[in-house]
Design a protein around this motif. Structure first.
Motif, mmCIF file in Angstrom:
data_model
loop_
_atom_site.group_PDB
_atom_site.id
_atom_site.type_symbol
_atom_site.label_atom_id
_atom_site.label_comp_id
_atom_site.label_asym_id
_atom_site.label_seq_id
_atom_site.Cartn_x
_atom_site.Cartn_y
_atom_site.Cartn_z
ATOM 1 N N ALA A 162 0.960 -1.375 0.042
ATOM 2 C CA ALA A 162 0.022 -0.062 -0.132
ATOM 3 C C ALA A 162 1.059 1.283 -0.026
ATOM 4 O O ALA A 162 0.522 2.293 -0.919
ATOM 5 C CB ALA A 162 -1.090 0.085 1.126
ATOM 6 N N GLN A 163 1.919 1.248 0.757
ATOM 7 C CA GLN A 163 2.784 2.375 0.740
ATOM 8 C C GLN A 163 3.349 2.607 -0.693
ATOM 9 O O GLN A 163 3.624 3.759 -1.174
ATOM 10 C CB GLN A 163 3.866 2.331 1.961
ATOM 11 C CG GLN A 163 3.555 2.545 3.327
ATOM 12 C CD GLN A 163 4.590 2.196 4.451
ATOM 13 O OE1 GLN A 163 5.664 1.834 3.913
ATOM 14 N NE2 GLN A 163 4.277 2.055 5.542
ATOM 15 N N LYS A 164 3.851 1.339 -1.120
ATOM 16 C CA LYS A 164 4.396 1.542 -2.601
ATOM 17 C C LYS A 164 3.655 2.175 -3.528
ATOM 18 O O LYS A 164 3.804 2.919 -4.365
ATOM 19 C CB LYS A 164 4.957 0.185 -2.967
ATOM 20 C CG LYS A 164 5.578 -0.036 -4.245
ATOM 21 C CD LYS A 164 6.265 -1.170 -4.648
ATOM 22 C CE LYS A 164 6.853 -1.152 -5.817
ATOM 23 N NZ LYS A 164 7.467 -2.756 -6.347
ATOM 24 N N GLU A 165 2.121 1.619 -3.572
ATOM 25 C CA GLU A 165 1.187 2.092 -4.537
ATOM 26 C C GLU A 165 0.773 3.578 -4.016
ATOM 27 O O GLU A 165 0.879 4.603 -5.057
ATOM 28 C CB GLU A 165 -0.003 1.299 -4.422
ATOM 29 C CG GLU A 165 0.052 -0.022 -4.651
ATOM 30 C CD GLU A 165 -1.316 -0.942 -4.619
ATOM 31 O OE1 GLU A 165 -1.189 -2.002 -5.183
ATOM 32 O OE2 GLU A 165 -2.216 -0.103 -4.084
ATOM 33 N N ASP A 166 0.809 4.019 -2.835
ATOM 34 C CA ASP A 166 0.500 5.587 -2.553
ATOM 35 C C ASP A 166 1.750 6.286 -2.948
ATOM 36 O O ASP A 166 1.467 7.535 -3.612
ATOM 37 C CB ASP A 166 0.535 5.509 -1.242
ATOM 38 C CG ASP A 166 -0.020 6.937 -0.558
ATOM 39 O OD1 ASP A 166 0.147 7.217 0.589
ATOM 40 O OD2 ASP A 166 -0.346 7.707 -1.493
ATOM 41 N N HIS A 167 3.043 5.863 -2.671
ATOM 42 C CA HIS A 167 4.335 6.614 -3.362
ATOM 43 C C HIS A 167 4.040 6.701 -4.931
ATOM 44 O O HIS A 167 4.592 7.629 -5.292
ATOM 45 C CB HIS A 167 5.470 5.894 -2.715
ATOM 46 C CG HIS A 167 6.798 6.480 -3.288
ATOM 47 N ND1 HIS A 167 6.901 7.988 -2.725
ATOM 48 C CD2 HIS A 167 7.706 6.233 -4.171
ATOM 49 C CE1 HIS A 167 8.363 7.962 -3.160
ATOM 50 N NE2 HIS A 167 8.435 7.260 -4.193
ATOM 51 N N GLU A 168 3.889 5.557 -5.733
ATOM 52 C CA GLU A 168 3.854 5.651 -6.994
ATOM 53 C C GLU A 168 2.640 6.630 -7.418
ATOM 54 O O GLU A 168 2.966 7.440 -8.500
ATOM 55 C CB GLU A 168 3.326 4.244 -7.496
ATOM 56 C CG GLU A 168 3.464 4.055 -8.987
ATOM 57 C CD GLU A 168 4.817 4.339 -9.615
ATOM 58 O OE1 GLU A 168 5.863 4.214 -8.898
ATOM 59 O OE2 GLU A 168 4.913 4.681 -10.872
ATOM 60 N N ARG A 169 1.448 6.705 -6.881
ATOM 61 C CA ARG A 169 0.397 7.534 -7.156
ATOM 62 C C ARG A 169 0.915 9.107 -6.769
ATOM 63 O O ARG A 169 0.792 9.849 -7.708
ATOM 64 C CB ARG A 169 -0.798 7.427 -6.187
ATOM 65 C CG ARG A 169 -1.731 6.028 -6.759
ATOM 66 C CD ARG A 169 -3.063 6.337 -6.139
ATOM 67 N NE ARG A 169 -2.770 5.986 -5.081
ATOM 68 C CZ ARG A 169 -2.777 4.734 -4.202
ATOM 69 N NH1 ARG A 169 -3.022 3.740 -4.621
ATOM 70 N NH2 ARG A 169 -3.043 4.967 -2.754
ATOM 71 N N ARG A 170 1.693 9.143 -5.585
ATOM 72 C CA ARG A 170 2.256 10.601 -5.447
ATOM 73 C C ARG A 170 3.366 11.126 -6.542
ATOM 74 O O ARG A 170 3.231 12.318 -6.856
ATOM 75 C CB ARG A 170 2.722 10.677 -4.158
ATOM 76 C CG ARG A 170 1.788 10.721 -2.773
ATOM 77 C CD ARG A 170 2.009 11.114 -1.576
ATOM 78 N NE ARG A 170 3.511 10.401 -1.259
ATOM 79 C CZ ARG A 170 3.466 9.414 -0.259
ATOM 80 N NH1 ARG A 170 2.155 8.955 0.212
ATOM 81 N NH2 ARG A 170 4.370 8.666 0.016
ATOM 82 N N ARG A 173 1.692 11.964 -9.603
ATOM 83 C CA ARG A 173 0.662 13.413 -9.662
ATOM 84 C C ARG A 173 1.677 14.195 -9.668
ATOM 85 O O ARG A 173 1.470 15.549 -10.338
ATOM 86 C CB ARG A 173 0.059 13.604 -8.452
ATOM 87 C CG ARG A 173 -1.355 12.533 -8.485
ATOM 88 C CD ARG A 173 -2.321 13.064 -7.109
ATOM 89 N NE ARG A 173 -1.696 12.717 -5.883
ATOM 90 C CZ ARG A 173 -1.768 11.689 -4.893
ATOM 91 N NH1 ARG A 173 -2.520 10.688 -5.554
ATOM 92 N NH2 ARG A 173 -1.049 11.458 -3.879
ATOM 93 N N GLU A 174 2.879 14.071 -8.863
ATOM 94 C CA GLU A 174 4.076 15.123 -9.046
ATOM 95 C C GLU A 174 4.588 15.296 -10.404
ATOM 96 O O GLU A 174 4.844 16.455 -10.966
ATOM 97 C CB GLU A 174 5.122 14.820 -7.869
ATOM 98 C CG GLU A 174 6.222 15.649 -7.959
ATOM 99 C CD GLU A 174 5.710 17.232 -7.006
ATOM 100 O OE1 GLU A 174 4.613 16.990 -6.286
ATOM 101 O OE2 GLU A 174 6.290 18.214 -7.047
ATOM 102 N N LYS A 175 4.679 14.227 -11.033
ATOM 103 C CA LYS A 175 5.101 14.428 -12.442
ATOM 104 C C LYS A 175 4.224 14.898 -13.369
ATOM 105 O O LYS A 175 4.477 15.890 -14.148
ATOM 106 C CB LYS A 175 5.264 12.790 -12.894
ATOM 107 C CG LYS A 175 6.027 12.871 -14.358
ATOM 108 C CD LYS A 175 6.228 11.334 -14.798
ATOM 109 C CE LYS A 175 6.718 11.204 -16.090
ATOM 110 N NZ LYS A 175 6.993 9.951 -16.821
ATOM 111 N N HIS A 176 3.005 14.700 -13.327
ATOM 112 C CA HIS A 176 1.869 15.376 -14.053
ATOM 113 C C HIS A 176 2.081 16.941 -13.829
ATOM 114 O O HIS A 176 1.693 17.757 -14.410
ATOM 115 C CB HIS A 176 0.555 14.828 -13.679
ATOM 116 C CG HIS A 176 -0.469 15.402 -14.486
ATOM 117 N ND1 HIS A 176 -0.734 15.493 -15.776
ATOM 118 C CD2 HIS A 176 -1.720 16.233 -13.944
ATOM 119 C CE1 HIS A 176 -2.011 16.062 -16.365
ATOM 120 N NE2 HIS A 176 -2.445 16.383 -15.301
#
Length: 378
Positions: A162-170, A173-176
């Motif tokens: 879950a932490q990995k997925e949350d980090h990937e989503r963040r 979003r930061e990249k976008h």
């Protein structure tokens, strides 16, 4: 008789087809409101086409610039990600070496529980001589240890995922967000270049106009300076001439007062004047007293006029208030009468509309009635 295959004459069919095509084209011209009423402005259409092409070219250039900037950002982000992965790999390697070399399981406090008493402190005293306080493991203690450990491992893996997925989503979003910011910066840069070009053109036109205005001012100032020098030179000459012909230079021995011209007061020679006479002083005092009395009379008259104006304005304001109240009353009465009249008209309109809908217009036309119109262009 011999059977002969003669060619079929299709001229009539072609003529009919040609007339039908002409009729169809004529209908298209007649029923096209834009061509019939407005007409076609070829110049305006060509200008719109040119403007559209120019806008498309500008959008293509902007998109190309955005693509180049996006490539640069993607390469930079990939490079940063690779460097971060390398740093993490090095840190993980160092941490693994540290665990392998300095943090052995056998050296922990609960090594006797995890390693089956391997490497733990050995008790050399016989168990018969030890009391209850020396007991370490009891029967029935921690029965579900293996299941609890597996559940803890699964929960830990789930939390890490879950932490990995949350980090990937963040990270996405930061990249976008960074991509959007970069696009906005590129657009602002392009807009700034255009504005700078326009400002340079306006500044150049302003400088040209200012130079022309300054040249005109310089020419006018030079003309005024010449005129001023000529006037000063003529005045200086007149002053020199007056000084040479004055009473001081000619040493005129006349009295202190002398007649300048007929009907004008006498001219006083300052260098020979000895003071005012008593009759002159009395005339000045008398005239000043008359001026004071006249001024006081004007003040009294102005004060009385102001009081009269105040009373008149007060009377007018009262009359205006009474007139406003009367007009408001008349307006209210007129509004009430108008509302009653409108209600009567509304009732009559409803009754008439009910009569039209229910009694008069009961036979509604069908589609065939409307289809009989505009079937031909003649």
């Amino acid at each position: 008789m011999y059977k002969v295959d003669l060619p079929i004459d299709q001229s009539i069919e072609k003529a009919v087809e040609r007339r039908r095509s002409a009729e169809t084209a004529r209908k298209a011209r007649i029923y096209n409101t834009r061509h019939r009423v407005m007409g076609i402005d070829v110049g305006a259409l060509n200008q719109q086409v040119q403007e559209k092409k120019h806008q498309q070219n500008m959008e293509m250039q902007r998109d190309k610039a955005f693509d180049e900037l996006r490539k640069i950002h993607d390469e930079t982000l990939l490079k940063q990600e690779v460097e971060e992965k390398e740093k993490r790999a090095v840190l993980h390697t160092d941490l693994t070496k540290y665990w392998a070399n300095l943090q052995h399981v056998e050296d922990s406090r609960d090594a006797d529980l995890k390693c089956g008493l391997k490497g733990a402190f050995r008790i050399t005293i016989p168990e018969a001589e030890l009391g209850p306080a020396s007991m370490q493991i009891f029967q029935g203690e921690d029965v579900g240890e293996e299941e609890r450990r597996r559940e803890q491992i699964r929960q830990t893996e789930k939390d890490l995922q879950a932490q990995k997925e949350d980090h990937e989503r963040r990270r996405m979003r930061e990249k976008h967000r960074e991509t959007l910011v970069s696009k906005e910066l590129v657009y602002q840069d392009l807009r700034g270049v255009q504005l700078h070009t326009q400002e340079e053109e306006c500044r150049k036109a302003t400088r040209v106009a200012l130079d022309n205005y300054n040249q005109a001012l310089a020419a006018e100032r030079a003309q005024h300076l010449k005129e001023k020098l000529r006037r000063e030179e003529s005045e200086n000459l007149a002053e020199v001439w007056h000084t040479l012909t004055s009473d001081m230079m000619t040493e005129c021995a006349e009295a202190a007062e002398r007649e300048v011209a007929e009907g004008k007061p006498a001219r006083v020679l300052v260098d020979k004047w000895k003071g005012m006479r008593p009759e002159q002083l009395s005339a000045i005092h008398r005239e000043r007293e008359e001026q004071r009395v006249e001024k006081q009379r004007q003040r009294d008259a102005e004060k009385a006029q102001n009081v009269a104006w105040q009373l008149h304005r007060l009377k007018l304001s009262r009359q205006a208030e009474e007139e406003e109240r009367r007009v408001a009353q008349l307006r209210r009465e007129k509004r009430i009468q108008m509302d009653l009249h409108n209600m009567q008209l509304a009732r009559e309109q409803q009754e008439h509309q009910g009569y039209l809908n229910k009694k008069l217009y009961t036979n509604k036309p069908t589609k065939d009635y409307f289809y009989q119109f505009n079937t031909g262009s003649r």
